[in-house]
Scaffold this motif. Structure first.
Motif, PDB file in Angstrom:
ATOM      1  N   LEU A  26       2.422  76.281  40.814  1.00  0.00           N
ATOM      2  CA  LEU A  26       2.002  76.462  42.208  1.00  0.00           C
ATOM      3  C   LEU A  26       3.111  76.313  43.244  1.00  0.00           C
ATOM      4  N   PHE A  27       4.237  75.717  42.877  1.00  0.00           N
ATOM      5  CA  PHE A  27       5.282  75.429  43.857  1.00  0.00           C
ATOM      6  C   PHE A  27       6.392  76.469  43.830  1.00  0.00           C
ATOM      7  N   ALA A  28       6.948  76.749  45.004  1.00  0.00           N
ATOM      8  CA  ALA A  28       8.088  77.668  45.131  1.00  0.00           C
ATOM      9  C   ALA A  28       9.333  77.001  44.553  1.00  0.00           C
ATOM     10  N   ASP A  29      10.261  77.808  44.083  1.00  0.00           N
ATOM     11  CA  ASP A  29      11.506  77.279  43.515  1.00  0.00           C
ATOM     12  C   ASP A  29      12.275  76.423  44.512  1.00  0.00           C
ATOM     13  N   ASP A  30      12.185  76.778  45.799  1.00  0.00           N
ATOM     14  CA  ASP A  30      12.934  76.050  46.825  1.00  0.00           C
ATOM     15  C   ASP A  30      12.031  75.127  47.661  1.00  0.00           C
ATOM     16  N   CYS A  31      10.988  74.596  47.051  1.00  0.00           N
ATOM     17  CA  CYS A  31      10.046  73.733  47.758  1.00  0.00           C
ATOM     18  C   CYS A  31      10.719  72.448  48.237  1.00  0.00           C
ATOM     19  N   VAL A  32      10.063  71.798  49.192  1.00  0.00           N
ATOM     20  CA  VAL A  32      10.541  70.533  49.756  1.00  0.00           C
ATOM     21  C   VAL A  32       9.402  69.527  49.663  1.00  0.00           C
ATOM     22  N   SER A  33       9.748  68.299  49.292  1.00  0.00           N
ATOM     23  CA  SER A  33       8.777  67.208  49.240  1.00  0.00           C
ATOM     24  C   SER A  33       9.270  66.085  50.131  1.00  0.00           C
ATOM     25  N   ILE A  34       8.429  65.647  51.069  1.00  0.00           N
ATOM     26  CA  ILE A  34       8.798  64.651  52.072  1.00  0.00           C
ATOM     27  C   ILE A  34       7.899  63.422  51.931  1.00  0.00           C
ATOM     28  N   GLU A  35       8.523  62.262  51.907  1.00  0.00           N
ATOM     29  CA  GLU A  35       7.819  60.980  51.899  1.00  0.00           C
ATOM     30  C   GLU A  35       8.064  60.311  53.249  1.00  0.00           C
ATOM     31  N   PRO A  36       7.241  59.324  53.627  1.00  0.00           N
ATOM     32  CA  PRO A  36       7.440  58.666  54.918  1.00  0.00           C
ATOM     33  C   PRO A  36       8.681  57.771  54.924  1.00  0.00           C
ATOM     34  N   ASP A  37       9.129  57.423  56.120  1.00  0.00           N
ATOM     35  CA  ASP A  37      10.225  56.472  56.261  1.00  0.00           C
ATOM     36  C   ASP A  37       9.845  55.186  55.529  1.00  0.00           C
ATOM     37  N   GLY A  38      10.799  54.627  54.800  1.00  0.00           N
ATOM     38  CA  GLY A  38      10.551  53.398  54.058  1.00  0.00           C
ATOM     39  C   GLY A  38      10.229  53.629  52.594  1.00  0.00           C
ATOM     40  N   ALA A  39       9.952  54.865  52.218  1.00  0.00           N
ATOM     41  CA  ALA A  39       9.705  55.182  50.810  1.00  0.00           C
ATOM     42  C   ALA A  39      11.039  55.186  50.063  1.00  0.00           C
ATOM     43  N   VAL A  41      12.420  57.297  48.079  1.00  0.00           N
ATOM     44  CA  VAL A  41      13.081  58.603  48.189  1.00  0.00           C
ATOM     45  C   VAL A  41      12.405  59.342  49.331  1.00  0.00           C
ATOM     46  N   LYS A  42      13.163  59.698  50.360  1.00  0.00           N
ATOM     47  CA  LYS A  42      12.603  60.335  51.560  1.00  0.00           C
ATOM     48  C   LYS A  42      12.333  61.818  51.345  1.00  0.00           C
ATOM     49  N   GLU A  43      13.255  62.527  50.679  1.00  0.00           N
ATOM     50  CA  GLU A  43      13.119  63.982  50.557  1.00  0.00           C
ATOM     51  C   GLU A  43      13.754  64.468  49.259  1.00  0.00           C
ATOM     52  N   VAL A  44      13.083  65.407  48.625  1.00  0.00           N
ATOM     53  CA  VAL A  44      13.680  66.112  47.489  1.00  0.00           C
ATOM     54  C   VAL A  44      13.459  67.603  47.697  1.00  0.00           C
ATOM     55  N   ARG A  45      14.337  68.388  47.106  1.00  0.00           N
ATOM     56  CA  ARG A  45      14.272  69.840  47.258  1.00  0.00           C
ATOM     57  C   ARG A  45      14.266  70.500  45.886  1.00  0.00           C
ATOM     58  N   GLY A  46      13.503  71.583  45.788  1.00  0.00           N
ATOM     59  CA  GLY A  46      13.461  72.391  44.581  1.00  0.00           C
ATOM     60  C   GLY A  46      12.524  71.837  43.528  1.00  0.00           C
ATOM     61  N   LYS A  47      12.108  72.734  42.631  1.00  0.00           N
ATOM     62  CA  LYS A  47      11.194  72.342  41.553  1.00  0.00           C
ATOM     63  C   LYS A  47      11.791  71.273  40.655  1.00  0.00           C
ATOM     64  N   GLU A  48      13.098  71.368  40.382  1.00  0.00           N
ATOM     65  CA  GLU A  48      13.731  70.366  39.524  1.00  0.00           C
ATOM     66  C   GLU A  48      13.706  68.991  40.180  1.00  0.00           C
TER      67      GLU A  48
END
Length: 122
Positions: A26-39, A41-48
């Motif tokens: 379901l996710f694009a190859d260049d997807c972005v995942s964002i967590e709130p401040d204090g988590a 890991v704040k951000e990751v990019r891509g399916k990997e």
């Protein structure tokens, strides 16, 4: 797939605990995942990156229960509420948490997910 179909499929797979299939399908190859401040890991990019984040999270916890609501769809977005009861292996602390997950869809794939919760609420 329509946004409603993508949302329904994500919820179906998450309810089965099949997060790997959800990411791959379901996710694009260049997807972005964002967590709130204090988590951790704040951000990751891509399916990997998404897969690595998911694997790390699952290795850190022992889930007792996991619930995801039916999706609510509006324009190019959908959201779900998520409830989880888990013990975090590093500390042995058991906690219940809730969050809102927001997903953006473009060209038939999820391009962005963002989670809204209070980190470390124990």
């Amino acid at each position: 797939m329509t946004i409603q179909e993508i949302a329904n499929r994500l919820v179906e797979l998450c309810r089965k605990g099949d997060f790997e299939t959800a990411h791959a399908e379901l996710f694009a190859d260049d997807c972005v995942s964002i967590e709130p401040d204090g988590a951790p890991v704040k951000e990751v990019r891509g399916k990997e990156g998404l897969a690595a984040k998911g694997k790390q999270f699952m290795e850190m916890m022992e889930p007792h229960s996991y619930e995801i609501s039916d999706p609510v769809v509006a324009d190019d977005y959908f959201s779900c509420s998520v409830m989880m009861d888990a013990t975090f292996k590093p500390t042995g602390q058991r906690s219940q948490s809730s969050e809102i997950a927001l997903y953006e869809v473009k060209n038939g794939k999820i391009v962005r997910e963002e989670f809204f919760y209070i980190p470390n609420q124990g």
